[in-house]
Write an enzyme that holds these catalytic residues in place. Structure first.
Site, PDB file in Angstrom:
ATOM      1  N   GLU A  49      34.171  80.429  33.135  1.00 17.98           N
ATOM      2  CA  GLU A  49      33.815  79.460  33.751  1.00 17.98           C
ATOM      3  C   GLU A  49      33.761  79.649  35.292  1.00 17.98           C
ATOM      4  O   GLU A  49      34.944  79.777  35.840  1.00 17.98           O
ATOM      5  CB  GLU A  49      34.920  78.186  33.394  1.00 17.98           C
ATOM      6  N   ARG A  53      33.076  75.739  43.464  1.00 21.30           N
ATOM      7  CA  ARG A  53      33.796  75.272  44.751  1.00 21.30           C
ATOM      8  C   ARG A  53      33.521  76.049  45.902  1.00 21.30           C
ATOM      9  O   ARG A  53      34.242  75.995  46.981  1.00 21.30           O
ATOM     10  CB  ARG A  53      35.481  75.476  44.410  1.00 21.30           C
ATOM     11  N   THR A  77      33.861  72.284  37.794  1.00 21.51           N
ATOM     12  CA  THR A  77      34.008  71.514  38.702  1.00 21.51           C
ATOM     13  C   THR A  77      32.462  70.849  38.873  1.00 21.51           C
ATOM     14  O   THR A  77      32.026  70.652  40.054  1.00 21.51           O
ATOM     15  CB  THR A  77      34.258  72.140  40.145  1.00 21.51           C
ATOM     16  N   LYS A 137      38.222  68.402  27.924  1.00 23.83           N
ATOM     17  CA  LYS A 137      38.948  69.161  28.680  1.00 23.83           C
ATOM     18  C   LYS A 137      40.384  68.291  28.943  1.00 23.83           C
ATOM     19  O   LYS A 137      40.079  67.001  29.600  1.00 23.83           O
ATOM     20  CB  LYS A 137      38.443  69.768  30.116  1.00 23.83           C
TER      21      LYS A 137
END
Length: 222
Positions: A49, A53, A77, A137
């Protein structure tokens, strides 16, 4: 007949079962993406993953998808429809969000990219279950209640399987993985910022091997 959301949830389940840990990577320099991913795959961790960011994130996803055999790269994100579209165009195979919003879920319905959405409360989990999401998640795992909260959800929410992420380490991961409603955990400890910056791929491979062995299934010797 399998619905689109069910088909994408099956893909998410497959991804969550590939290894006990999904590394959560913050990458500052896209040139590090390929050797980092190769080290993770060599250590037995194929699912990666890359969080959106940093400005380098999409280039990193693009490079891993194109050049690293055995890697299953996704974006983390993911906050907007634009994030999902950009990640898919870069070659991402899945998306992960820290939470959920109606607009993001609507965008995920229209996207071919499987989404692993984040929750921190039972109400959020129930709302996602109503929309067909059975794989979630749990974030931020440790501050939100850790193994005690997840364990408490196992009985009233038996349909849901979780990937707890946030504050988890190599030493605490087994406690989460022992829960019946946890398929894997997410963690940033596999790709420390200083090791990425220095190009210490041997260390990252070693950390990946430790993580891959958490369920007693270490990768084959090279």
């Amino acid at each position: 007949m399998t619905s689109p959301i069910e088909a994408k949830q099956q893909q998410v389940e497959t991804l969550m079962r590939l290894a006990p840990v999904i590394p959560v990577v913050i990458i500052e320099d896209a040139r590090n993406a390929v050797p980092m991913a190769r080290a993770l795959v060599a250590g037995g961790i194929p699912t990666i993953e890359v969080t959106l960011r940093t400005p380098a994130a999409l280039d990193a996803i693009r490079a891993i998808a194109a050049e690293v055999e055995g890697a299953v790269v996704g974006c983390g994100t993911a906050l907007t429809a634009r994030d999902l579209e950009a990640a898919q165009q870069a070659g991402a195979r899945f998306a992960v969000s820290p939470g959920t919003s109606p607009r993001l879920l609507d965008a995920a319905d229209d996207s071919a990219l499987p989404l692993l959405p984040g929750v921190a409360t039972a109400s959020e989990a129930m709302a996602l279950l109503e929309r067909g999401y059975r794989h979630l998640k749990f974030f931020p795992a440790v501050p939100a209640g850790g193994t005690k909260l997840l364990g408490a959800w196992a009985s009233p929410l038996p349909q849901i399987r979780f990937c707890p992420t946030g504050g988890i380490s190599l030493s605490s991961a087994p406690d989460f993985l022992a829960l019946p409603n946890v398929l894997c955990v997410g963690g940033s400890w596999l790709t420390p910022a200083d090791k990425l910056a220095s190009g210490d791929w041997a260390c990252i491979e070693r950390l990946a091997r430790e993580a891959a062995g958490l369920r007693g299934n270490p990768p084959p010797a090279r």
